[in-house]
Design a protein around this motif. Sequence first.
Motif, short mmCIF file in Angstrom:
data_model
loop_
_atom_site.label_atom_id
_atom_site.label_comp_id
_atom_site.label_asym_id
_atom_site.label_seq_id
_atom_site.Cartn_x
_atom_site.Cartn_y
_atom_site.Cartn_z
N MET A 103 31.25 -20.74 124.25
CA MET A 103 30.40 -20.26 123.17
C MET A 103 30.94 -18.94 122.64
O MET A 103 31.27 -18.04 123.43
N LYS A 104 31.02 -18.85 121.32
CA LYS A 104 31.56 -17.64 120.72
C LYS A 104 30.43 -16.65 120.38
O LYS A 104 29.42 -17.04 119.79
N GLU B 177 33.87 -12.44 121.23
CA GLU B 177 34.36 -12.88 122.53
C GLU B 177 33.86 -14.29 122.78
O GLU B 177 32.89 -14.73 122.17
N THR B 178 34.56 -14.99 123.65
CA THR B 178 34.13 -16.34 124.01
C THR B 178 33.66 -16.31 125.45
O THR B 178 34.37 -15.79 126.32
N ILE B 179 32.47 -16.79 125.68
CA ILE B 179 31.91 -16.72 127.02
C ILE B 179 31.59 -18.12 127.55
O ILE B 179 31.33 -19.05 126.78
N ALA B 180 31.65 -18.23 128.84
CA ALA B 180 31.15 -19.44 129.50
C ALA B 180 29.73 -19.12 129.96
O ALA B 180 29.53 -18.21 130.77
N LEU B 181 28.81 -19.82 129.40
CA LEU B 181 27.40 -19.51 129.65
C LEU B 181 26.98 -19.96 131.05
O LEU B 181 27.15 -21.12 131.41
N PRO B 182 26.41 -19.04 131.83
CA PRO B 182 25.92 -19.47 133.15
C PRO B 182 24.66 -20.32 133.01
O PRO B 182 24.03 -20.35 131.97
N GLU B 183 24.32 -20.99 134.11
CA GLU B 183 23.08 -21.79 134.16
C GLU B 183 21.84 -20.94 133.87
O GLU B 183 21.84 -19.73 134.14
N LYS C 204 26.24 -7.27 132.17
CA LYS C 204 27.71 -7.34 132.16
C LYS C 204 28.40 -5.99 132.07
O LYS C 204 29.63 -5.91 132.14
N ARG D 194 27.38 -23.00 118.36
CA ARG D 194 28.82 -22.74 118.37
C ARG D 194 29.09 -21.25 118.33
O ARG D 194 29.96 -20.74 119.01
#
Lengths: 150, 150, 83, 83
Positions: free
Chosen positions: D1-2, D18-24, D39, D72
């Motif tokens: 996700m951007k 930035e592009t992040i990987a979203l946690p649960e 963060k 997105r």
Amino acid sequence: MSVIRIQAEPFDSAAETEALTGGRGDIGATVAFTGFCRDEGGRLSALELEHYPGMAEAEIARIAGDAEERWPLLGLTVIHRFGLIRPGEPIVLVLAASAHRQAAFEAASFMMDYLKNRAPFWKREHLTDGTTGAWVEAKAEDDAAMERWI
Amino acid sequence: MSVIRIQAEPFDSAAETEALTGGRGDIGATVAFTGFCRDEGGRLSALELEHYPGMAEAEIARIAGDAEERWPLLGLTVIHRFGLIRPGEPIVLVLAASAHRQAAFEAASFMMDYLKNRAPFWKREHLTDGTTGAWVEAKAEDDAAMERWI
Amino acid sequence: MKLVYFAWVRERIGKTDETIALPEGIATIADLVRWLKTKGEEYEYAFENEAVVRAAIDHVHVKPDAPIAGAREIAFFPPMTGG
Amino acid sequence: MKLVYFAWVRERIGKTDETIALPEGIATIADLVRWLKTKGEEYEYAFENEAVVRAAIDHVHVKPDAPIAGAREIAFFPPMTGG
């Protein structure tokens, strides 16, 4: 139906008006609003306008669509500049055309109230002393101006 | 302080705007209202505007003076044409300048509401079939539009 | 005293202006209209609906009860349709 | 996700995107802001007054309770001052 442009370059209001009204016999009224960069009593050397490309066009198109639903417009042009803009230079043009004057006046005023609050642009001051000043703060009165259309 | 002109010739809105705003850092907003001759669905070949020379200037100056008392204007230009005006041609220009947008919007709208009701001009229709049509009748809605400023 | 007429008031009366010698007892615009209506059917026609015709004294809008003493120019015309 | 940032939100975080990987467990804009604030102090600073920072999902304004599933591009920015 509306014309929406986000650009760094200055615009030519006369050419935009001619493009909207030229050769037409149904338009009885146009209202052209132009917003200019002020020098704030000599304090400012420029305003720097940052914007969110893509969303700026999309959001202004949504506002323009709302205006076209509310008033019987025969044309609507919105041009918003970004980048460094000097005092006396135009920042934004809203041009509304209709058969009768009230629709053009109200639609142009509505567009400006919504642009101020919802179009993703941010102004930062550049000062005549050579420094970069603060981000311009949103004004409560602009919020209030938008509320009156609801 | 205002510029008022009654003339047969077309006017140049861009030049009027430049004359009002050029070289100034205090103006944040202009609203330019232009009223055009409509063809009324192809029925009209022209509008003929008769006016009362002397009183037209004087009455518009009074209305402009009222506007300048009510709003903090930084400039006000009114140009009203007379004579034969073809569909698509401009009839009237009201150009109001101020630091913030609301004053320019309201003053321009006020000027038009009062001009419609109190400036000594009368329109007569010329029809596309070659005949001279009727004098245009004053509209009750224009009267009502003026009342809202009282 | 000069009288000037515009639009269909001018057309009905058949002249753009005229200079009149005001008779005694004409104090207001309404008096003047009543007197003009006795001058001929063109005036009667122009002022057939008195409430519609507007007046100005020396380039200033006035009501029917406005005094006309000292006026240089009085104008009669239909409701305005400029703008 | 951007994620994209504008004006002083961008300056405080120190990057434009930035592009992040979203946690649960991050379901809404408000959840995302709460997570970003863990963060680092640049995020804490940017979102120190959460009520002020606005958000958009895929170029559309949204409220803090808006679900972010499927987004997105999510933008954060101060109140707008265009026009």
